[in-house]
Motif scaffolding. Structure first.
Motif, mmCIF file in Angstrom:
data_model
loop_
_atom_site.group_PDB
_atom_site.id
_atom_site.type_symbol
_atom_site.label_atom_id
_atom_site.label_comp_id
_atom_site.label_asym_id
_atom_site.label_seq_id
_atom_site.Cartn_x
_atom_site.Cartn_y
_atom_site.Cartn_z
ATOM 1 N N ILE A 168 0.825 -1.217 0.000
ATOM 2 C CA ILE A 168 0.000 0.000 0.000
ATOM 3 C C ILE A 168 0.857 1.265 0.000
ATOM 4 N N PRO A 169 1.914 1.388 0.836
ATOM 5 C CA PRO A 169 2.763 2.591 0.745
ATOM 6 C C PRO A 169 3.409 2.779 -0.622
ATOM 7 N N CYS A 170 3.833 1.684 -1.267
ATOM 8 C CA CYS A 170 4.422 1.826 -2.604
ATOM 9 C C CYS A 170 3.386 2.330 -3.605
ATOM 10 N N CYS A 171 2.169 1.824 -3.534
ATOM 11 C CA CYS A 171 1.108 2.315 -4.416
ATOM 12 C C CYS A 171 0.845 3.798 -4.177
ATOM 13 N N MET A 172 0.849 4.208 -2.934
ATOM 14 C CA MET A 172 0.608 5.611 -2.614
ATOM 15 C C MET A 172 1.712 6.505 -3.178
ATOM 16 N N LEU A 173 2.954 6.047 -3.093
ATOM 17 C CA LEU A 173 4.067 6.846 -3.631
ATOM 18 C C LEU A 173 3.960 6.970 -5.153
ATOM 19 N N VAL A 174 3.569 5.893 -5.822
ATOM 20 C CA VAL A 174 3.423 5.958 -7.275
ATOM 21 C C VAL A 174 2.306 6.927 -7.659
ATOM 22 N N ILE A 175 1.192 6.883 -6.937
ATOM 23 C CA ILE A 175 0.077 7.777 -7.233
ATOM 24 C C ILE A 175 0.440 9.225 -6.945
ATOM 25 N N VAL A 176 1.197 9.460 -5.874
ATOM 26 C CA VAL A 176 1.629 10.831 -5.559
ATOM 27 C C VAL A 176 2.521 11.381 -6.665
ATOM 28 N N SER A 177 3.347 10.517 -7.259
ATOM 29 C CA SER A 177 4.216 10.998 -8.337
ATOM 30 C C SER A 177 3.413 11.455 -9.553
ATOM 31 N N TRP A 178 2.173 10.959 -9.705
ATOM 32 C CA TRP A 178 1.343 11.368 -10.835
ATOM 33 C C TRP A 178 0.743 12.759 -10.650
ATOM 34 N N VAL A 179 0.808 13.309 -9.452
ATOM 35 C CA VAL A 179 0.285 14.662 -9.226
ATOM 36 C C VAL A 179 1.035 15.668 -10.090
ATOM 37 N N SER A 180 2.271 15.345 -10.421
ATOM 38 C CA SER A 180 3.071 16.249 -11.251
ATOM 39 C C SER A 180 2.416 16.491 -12.608
ATOM 40 N N PHE A 181 1.641 15.538 -13.134
ATOM 41 C CA PHE A 181 1.019 15.707 -14.438
ATOM 42 C C PHE A 181 -0.070 16.775 -14.430
ATOM 43 N N TRP A 182 -0.588 17.079 -13.263
ATOM 44 C CA TRP A 182 -1.690 18.030 -13.147
ATOM 45 C C TRP A 182 -1.214 19.421 -12.739
ATOM 46 N N LEU A 183 0.066 19.569 -12.493
ATOM 47 C CA LEU A 183 0.606 20.885 -12.158
ATOM 48 C C LEU A 183 0.943 21.656 -13.427
ATOM 49 N N ASP A 184 0.998 22.972 -13.294
ATOM 50 C CA ASP A 184 1.296 23.819 -14.447
ATOM 51 C C ASP A 184 2.725 23.585 -14.921
ATOM 52 N N GLN A 185 2.915 23.745 -16.225
ATOM 53 C CA GLN A 185 4.246 23.524 -16.788
ATOM 54 C C GLN A 185 5.275 24.502 -16.253
ATOM 55 N N GLY A 186 4.811 25.668 -15.893
ATOM 56 C CA GLY A 186 5.752 26.669 -15.405
ATOM 57 C C GLY A 186 6.151 26.462 -13.958
ATOM 58 N N ALA A 187 5.459 25.569 -13.221
ATOM 59 C CA ALA A 187 5.799 25.327 -11.820
ATOM 60 C C ALA A 187 6.959 24.342 -11.740
ATOM 61 N N VAL A 188 8.101 24.795 -12.228
ATOM 62 C CA VAL A 188 9.276 23.928 -12.283
ATOM 63 C C VAL A 188 9.740 23.488 -10.898
ATOM 64 N N PRO A 189 9.895 24.374 -9.903
ATOM 65 C CA PRO A 189 10.353 23.915 -8.577
ATOM 66 C C PRO A 189 9.409 22.893 -7.944
ATOM 67 N N ALA A 190 8.095 23.113 -8.092
ATOM 68 C CA ALA A 190 7.135 22.189 -7.472
ATOM 69 C C ALA A 190 7.220 20.815 -8.118
ATOM 70 N N ARG A 191 7.262 20.762 -9.436
ATOM 71 C CA ARG A 191 7.277 19.469 -10.117
ATOM 72 C C ARG A 191 8.596 18.730 -9.892
#
Length: 454
Positions: free
Chosen positions: A254-277
């Motif tokens: 379950i923790p590994c699945c959560m980490l993989v899903i959290v990494s997908w949040v980057s796809f929904w961030l703005d392209q210009g938010a370089v530090p956040a992504r």
């Protein structure tokens, strides 16, 4: 009244006499036990160095020893050291014709000894033992019973740490078989044979609790071995342990699945938010790598790939892929920006050419005839426009593209390539990860059932 006093006095005297006779009988009975022990184990009458005769007292047959045990507890099963610890009551029973005695008409059922060196003992040892000790609190937990027919029962409580070679290919969806092996050290099968006691040779305590494992079943068997010095009798108990999966589901999967899903949040961030992504991708990657190293630290270094290695490796690949996706998006964004700059320069050049042509027409306004040139110059706006139209016509697809048709359903069809990469990643990554889960669980769960050979 006088006769009543005499009656009670006589009754009291009779009870005293009966108690005295009972005590004397007990003393005499214990004295008889002592005499029997002196008779069969006295000096010069019994030699513990000589093994008993075989079946029916024959000298040329091996001594038969029947073995049974009571499994009291299993304290640990160590995957890293590949060993397990067990506490058991171990019993051996054999017949020694030299120890027969009179049972005093059934009153003397057996004699009890606490010194094992008083009688002959089988030289049994545990061949896969790493460590072991006896229990001596409050007194040594051992006894020897001698029955009137010469049968000897030896019982002792011991704790052992035994080697258990494990196959971790299906870890943590695996089953392990741990053995307990007992063999003769010096007597060959010509002199000594171990047999499992008929009936129920191995007993297990009820409600046996194991950390992270469940004892499914056990099987008794023989494992005689041949060496240069002869063949030796051997017994073994195979214990089948099934690993409890709920612990690993909560702590690893379950923790590994959560980490993989959290990494997908980057796809929904703005392209210009370089530090956040970048921060999100690097953090999830480091966390996943740390968890993977922690899992491997509790397991021995083996040469084959385990089921948990496949899981953590694929999860780490997904997290790393999400980080690389942002690098691709950033490159595509800069490429789109470069193209926009080139288009802007081209429009500026076209506008400058149109302005120059307008000035030229104003200068020749007094001329009555204007001859159109047969060949247009490269800088001519009309020629440039015609060339652009040709390029667009050549680049246009001759047949519809299914991918572009699918992308046209999104409101981002007029957006840049970098935005399209994010949109594709939002759909592709979850689908591929779901497909991996389907293949992973179906493969290893079915393999677990197929590999269950006992």
């Amino acid at each position: 009244m006088g006769s009543g006093h005499y009656f009670w006095a006589i009754l009291y005297f009779a009870s005293l006499c009966s108690a005295s006779l009972a005590n004397n009988a007990k003393i005499n009975f214990r004295e008889k036990e002592k005499k029997v022990l002196d008779q069969i184990l006295g000096a010069g009458k019994y030699d513990a160095r000589i093994r008993p005769s075989g079946i029916n007292g024959t000298e040329n047959t091996p001594t038969t020893v029947q073995v049974n045990m009571f499994l009291r507890s299993i304290s640990k099963i160590d995957d890293y050291k590949m060993e397990y610890s067990v506490q058991l009551t171990f019993r051996e029973q054999w017949t020694d014709e030299r120890l027969k005695f009179d049972d005093i008409q059934g009153r003397l059922k057996y004699l009890t000894l606490t010194e094992a060196n008083r009688v002959w003992m089988p030289d049994l040892f545990f061949s896969n033992e790493k460590e072991g000790h006896f229990h001596n609190i409050i007194m040594p937990n051992v006894y020897i019973r001698i029955f009137p027919n010469g049968s000897v029962l030896y019982s002792i409580r011991i704790s052992l740490t035994l080697a258990c070679p494990m196959n971790l290919k299906l870890y943590p969806l695996d089953r392990q078989i741990c053995s307990l092996r007992m063999a003769s050290y010096g007597w060959t099968t010509d002199d000594l044979v171990f047999l499992w006691k008929s009936g129920d040779p191995v007993q297990v305590v009820k409600n046996l609790h194991l950390p992270r494992f469940t004892l499914e079943k056990f099987l008794t068997d023989y494992c005689n071995s041949k060496t240069n010095t002869g063949e030796y009798s051997c017994l073994k108990v195979d214990l089948l342990f099934k690993r409890e999966f709920s612990y690993y589901l909560i702590q690893i999967y379950i923790p590994c699945c959560m980490l993989v899903i959290v990494s997908w949040v980057s796809f929904w961030l703005d392209q210009g938010a370089v530090p956040a992504r970048v921060s999100l991708g690097v953090t999830t990657l480091l966390t996943m790598a740390t968890q993977t190293s922690g899992i491997n630290a509790s397991l021995p270094p083996v040469s084959y790939t385990k089921a948990i290695d496949v899981w953590t490796g694929v999860c780490l690949t997904f997290v790393f892929g999400a980080l690389l996706e942002f690098a691709l998006v950033n490159y595509a964004s800069r490429s789109d920006m470069h193209k926009e700059n080139m288009k802007k320069k081209r429009r500026d050049l076209e506008q400058a050419s149109l302005d120059a042509a307008s000035d030229l027409l104003d200068t020749d306004s007094n001329a009555t005839f204007a001859m159109k040139p047969l060949v247009r110059h490269p800088g001519d706006p009309l020629a440039l426009e015609k060339r652009l139209q040709c390029e667009v016509h050549m680049q246009a697809p001759k047949r519809p593209n299914c991918c572009k048709t699918w992308l046209s359903k999104f409101p981002t069809r007029q957006c840049s390539r970098s935005k399209r990469i994010d949109v594709i990643s939002r759909i592709t990554f979850p689908l591929v990860f779901a497909l991996f889960n389907l293949v992973y669980w179906s493969t290893y769960l079915f393999r677990e059932e197929e590999d269950e050979t006992f």
